[in-house]
Every structure is written in C-alpha cells, then in structure tokens.
Design a protein around this motif. Structure first.
Motif, mmCIF file in Angstrom:
data_model
loop_
_atom_site.group_PDB
_atom_site.id
_atom_site.type_symbol
_atom_site.label_atom_id
_atom_site.label_comp_id
_atom_site.label_asym_id
_atom_site.label_seq_id
_atom_site.Cartn_x
_atom_site.Cartn_y
_atom_site.Cartn_z
ATOM 1 N N GLU A 47 0.843 -1.195 0.000
ATOM 2 C CA GLU A 47 0.000 0.000 0.000
ATOM 3 C C GLU A 47 0.878 1.244 0.000
ATOM 4 O O GLU A 47 1.874 1.313 0.717
ATOM 5 C CB GLU A 47 -0.893 -0.014 1.243
ATOM 6 N N GLN A 48 0.488 2.236 -0.827
ATOM 7 C CA GLN A 48 1.306 3.431 -0.986
ATOM 8 C C GLN A 48 0.567 4.679 -0.538
ATOM 9 O O GLN A 48 -0.660 4.735 -0.570
ATOM 10 C CB GLN A 48 1.706 3.616 -2.458
ATOM 11 N N GLU A 53 1.348 12.934 0.301
ATOM 12 C CA GLU A 53 1.551 12.306 1.611
ATOM 13 C C GLU A 53 2.964 11.734 1.714
ATOM 14 O O GLU A 53 3.587 11.798 2.773
ATOM 15 C CB GLU A 53 0.536 11.184 1.837
ATOM 16 N N ALA A 54 3.475 11.167 0.605
ATOM 17 C CA ALA A 54 4.821 10.591 0.616
ATOM 18 C C ALA A 54 5.860 11.660 0.916
ATOM 19 O O ALA A 54 6.811 11.413 1.654
ATOM 20 C CB ALA A 54 5.115 9.922 -0.725
ATOM 21 N N LEU A 55 5.682 12.851 0.380
ATOM 22 C CA LEU A 55 6.606 13.940 0.701
ATOM 23 C C LEU A 55 6.493 14.339 2.172
ATOM 24 O O LEU A 55 7.477 14.661 2.816
ATOM 25 C CB LEU A 55 6.328 15.149 -0.197
ATOM 26 N N LEU A 60 7.299 6.362 0.451
ATOM 27 C CA LEU A 60 6.170 6.094 -0.431
ATOM 28 C C LEU A 60 5.268 5.002 0.131
ATOM 29 O O LEU A 60 4.066 5.034 -0.039
ATOM 30 C CB LEU A 60 6.688 5.691 -1.819
ATOM 31 N N TRP A 61 5.854 4.042 0.828
ATOM 32 C CA TRP A 61 5.091 2.890 1.302
ATOM 33 C C TRP A 61 4.671 3.063 2.756
ATOM 34 O O TRP A 61 5.477 3.411 3.615
ATOM 35 C CB TRP A 61 5.922 1.621 1.145
#
Length: 77
Positions: A47-48, A53-55, A60-61
């Motif tokens: 799931e990523q 949100e990743a930043l 990323l995960w």
C-alpha cells in the motif's frame, strides 16, 4: 528474568550503574528500530501514500512509515 514477547519498534535498556559511580543513574534509555529491519524483501503491491503524503511522511510505502514519539517527554494524562 522474563522478557516481553510483544513486538514493538521502540526498545529500551537500563545501563549498568555501579554503587561507586559518582554520577546519578541515567534510568532507561530508549531507541527505535526501523520497520525495514523486520522485512526480508519488499513484497509487490504494498500500500502506498499519495505523492503529497509521501513527501510529508518521507516514504512512499505505508509499511515503512514510523511515527516518532519522544519517549522522554512527559505525557499528559
């Protein structure tokens, strides 16, 4: 001596303090272990986060995100 079998990313230990040591004892020391230590390989289709949100979270995960909570801070009850 019994050990807690519960999985946690936060570990702690109590350093040895001699009765002849002039300094006061430190108490417990805490450290964190990253989630990737407990995964042998990265399985497909994890799931990523979204790119925004990743930043924000730095990965990323979602599995590899580890929220830092300061164990030395006094918690309000």
């Amino acid at each position: 001596m019994t050990r807690d079998k519960t999985f946690t990313l936060v570990k702690s230990y109590k350093p040895f303090h001699s009765k002849y040591d002039p300094c006061p004892p430190i108490g417990r020391n805490y450290y964190r272990t990253p989630p990737n230590l407990y995964m042998n390989f990265q399985p497909p289709n994890l799931e990523q986060f979204t790119p925004e949100e990743a930043l924000k979270y730095g990965t990323l995960w979602k599995f590899f995100y580890d929220y830092y909570d300061n164990p030395y801070r006094e918690r309000e009850t």
